[in-house]
Design a protein around this motif. Structure first.
Motif, PDB file in Angstrom:
ATOM      1  N   THR A  42     -83.270 -27.059   1.712  1.00 34.74           N
ATOM      2  CA  THR A  42     -83.540 -25.735   1.156  1.00 34.74           C
ATOM      3  C   THR A  42     -82.268 -24.900   1.131  1.00 34.74           C
ATOM      4  O   THR A  42     -81.316 -25.163   1.852  1.00 34.74           O
ATOM      5  CB  THR A  42     -84.611 -24.994   1.976  1.00 34.74           C
ATOM      6  N   GLY A  43     -82.273 -23.887   0.290  1.00 37.16           N
ATOM      7  CA  GLY A  43     -81.164 -22.945   0.240  1.00 37.16           C
ATOM      8  C   GLY A  43     -80.130 -23.218  -0.829  1.00 37.16           C
ATOM      9  O   GLY A  43     -79.168 -22.462  -0.969  1.00 37.16           O
ATOM     10  N   MET A  44     -80.297 -24.277  -1.594  1.00 35.66           N
ATOM     11  CA  MET A  44     -79.362 -24.555  -2.677  1.00 35.66           C
ATOM     12  C   MET A  44     -79.612 -23.568  -3.823  1.00 35.66           C
ATOM     13  O   MET A  44     -80.714 -23.070  -4.008  1.00 35.66           O
ATOM     14  CB  MET A  44     -79.536 -25.983  -3.199  1.00 35.66           C
ATOM     15  N   GLU A  45     -78.581 -23.290  -4.594  1.00 38.41           N
ATOM     16  CA  GLU A  45     -78.734 -22.408  -5.754  1.00 38.41           C
ATOM     17  C   GLU A  45     -79.360 -23.146  -6.931  1.00 38.41           C
ATOM     18  O   GLU A  45     -80.127 -22.567  -7.700  1.00 38.41           O
ATOM     19  CB  GLU A  45     -77.369 -21.850  -6.163  1.00 38.41           C
ATOM     20  N   TYR A  46     -79.020 -24.432  -7.073  1.00 36.67           N
ATOM     21  CA  TYR A  46     -79.521 -25.250  -8.183  1.00 36.67           C
ATOM     22  C   TYR A  46     -79.891 -26.630  -7.665  1.00 36.67           C
ATOM     23  O   TYR A  46     -79.230 -27.172  -6.785  1.00 36.67           O
ATOM     24  CB  TYR A  46     -78.460 -25.400  -9.289  1.00 36.67           C
ATOM     25  N   TYR A  47     -80.945 -27.176  -8.269  1.00 34.67           N
ATOM     26  CA  TYR A  47     -81.374 -28.544  -7.974  1.00 34.67           C
ATOM     27  C   TYR A  47     -81.506 -29.292  -9.293  1.00 34.67           C
ATOM     28  O   TYR A  47     -81.961 -28.728 -10.288  1.00 34.67           O
ATOM     29  CB  TYR A  47     -82.735 -28.575  -7.272  1.00 34.67           C
ATOM     30  N   GLU A  48     -81.140 -30.549  -9.259  1.00 35.33           N
ATOM     31  CA  GLU A  48     -81.359 -31.418 -10.416  1.00 35.33           C
ATOM     32  C   GLU A  48     -81.813 -32.769  -9.893  1.00 35.33           C
ATOM     33  O   GLU A  48     -81.091 -33.433  -9.164  1.00 35.33           O
ATOM     34  CB  GLU A  48     -80.071 -31.585 -11.231  1.00 35.33           C
ATOM     35  N   TRP A  49     -83.045 -33.146 -10.248  1.00 34.53           N
ATOM     36  CA  TRP A  49     -83.619 -34.417  -9.812  1.00 34.53           C
ATOM     37  C   TRP A  49     -83.480 -35.465 -10.913  1.00 34.53           C
ATOM     38  O   TRP A  49     -83.408 -35.125 -12.102  1.00 34.53           O
ATOM     39  CB  TRP A  49     -85.098 -34.251  -9.470  1.00 34.53           C
ATOM     40  N   SER A  50     -83.524 -36.716 -10.524  1.00 34.50           N
ATOM     41  CA  SER A  50     -83.485 -37.820 -11.488  1.00 34.50           C
ATOM     42  C   SER A  50     -84.687 -37.789 -12.420  1.00 34.50           C
ATOM     43  O   SER A  50     -84.658 -38.385 -13.491  1.00 34.50           O
ATOM     44  CB  SER A  50     -83.414 -39.164 -10.757  1.00 34.50           C
ATOM     45  N   THR A  51     -85.736 -37.069 -12.040  1.00 38.00           N
ATOM     46  CA  THR A  51     -86.936 -36.946 -12.869  1.00 38.00           C
ATOM     47  C   THR A  51     -86.807 -35.836 -13.904  1.00 38.00           C
ATOM     48  O   THR A  51     -87.694 -35.653 -14.726  1.00 38.00           O
ATOM     49  CB  THR A  51     -88.157 -36.631 -11.979  1.00 38.00           C
ATOM     50  N   GLY A  52     -85.707 -35.045 -13.810  1.00 36.90           N
ATOM     51  CA  GLY A  52     -85.512 -33.927 -14.721  1.00 36.90           C
ATOM     52  C   GLY A  52     -85.996 -32.601 -14.172  1.00 36.90           C
ATOM     53  O   GLY A  52     -85.767 -31.554 -14.777  1.00 36.90           O
ATOM     54  N   GLU A  53     -86.660 -32.616 -13.028  1.00 42.57           N
ATOM     55  CA  GLU A  53     -87.159 -31.374 -12.442  1.00 42.57           C
ATOM     56  C   GLU A  53     -86.026 -30.619 -11.757  1.00 42.57           C
ATOM     57  O   GLU A  53     -84.997 -31.202 -11.417  1.00 42.57           O
ATOM     58  CB  GLU A  53     -88.296 -31.682 -11.475  1.00 42.57           C
ATOM     59  N   SER A  54     -86.235 -29.315 -11.546  1.00 43.02           N
ATOM     60  CA  SER A  54     -85.156 -28.483 -11.011  1.00 43.02           C
ATOM     61  C   SER A  54     -85.604 -27.600  -9.850  1.00 43.02           C
ATOM     62  O   SER A  54     -85.030 -26.550  -9.606  1.00 43.02           O
ATOM     63  CB  SER A  54     -84.579 -27.612 -12.129  1.00 43.02           C
TER      64      SER A  54
END
Length: 170
Positions: A42-54
């Motif tokens: 937790t606490g990241m500004e941005y997330y990018e998953w291999s599934t395309g979700e953020s």
């Protein structure tokens, strides 16, 4: 290192801590048909998953063993983590006694399941551990058997034994 006196560092160098490294948490082994949640640090500004979700968490229901990754960005620094989710097969019941039985008290009925492999375990709601169960209930009773694999995957077969009303005409 960043607490040493009289040393100059590049801007934001000392702002990087272990908390800025993204990690994936969640079940890495599931049974076919199950859904599990993968959660990134937790606490990241941005997330990018291999599934395309953020988002920080994703729900997955893979049908085969699958590798997932997430990239997390905080203060301009991007890190990445990987997880392989292993999908185990559930036991396959290939045949069974009828799931609905009309029972005459005093006469035994046998409930049973047949499976493809001998390495499975059985547990009835009566705590019996065979692939079949002899019953003679006085009242309508629900029974079930859990067929379990060594990997912990379970298939349940349910049975409803309805006690018929019998009349003595003698």
């Amino acid at each position: 290192l960043c607490n040493l006196p009289d040393l100059d560092y590049e801007e934001n160098f000392c702002d990087i801590t272990i908390d800025t490294v993204v990690k994936i948490f969640g079940d890495s082994v599931i049974c076919l048909g199950e859904t599990t949640t993968l959660t990134a640090t937790t606490g990241m500004e941005y997330y990018e998953w291999s599934t395309g979700e953020s988002s920080a968490s994703i729900n997955i229901s893979p049908v085969e063993t699958t590798e997932y990754w997430v990239k997390g960005t905080l203060n301009g620094n991007q890190t990445q983590d990987f997880i392989t989710v292993v999908v185990n097969a559930v036991p396959n019941i290939i045949s069974n006694s009828p799931p609905f039985i009309t029972h005459i008290p005093g006469i035994n009925d046998t409930l049973w399941v047949s499976v493809q492999t001998d390495t499975l375990n059985f547990l009835w709601n009566t705590n019996d551990t065979d692939s079949s169960l002899i019953v003679d209930p006085v009242y309508t009773t629900d029974y079930y058997v859990d067929v379990m694999s060594d990997s912990g995957c379970i298939t349940r077969q349910e049975f409803n034994v309805v006690v018929s009303n019998t009349f003595d005409f003698t």
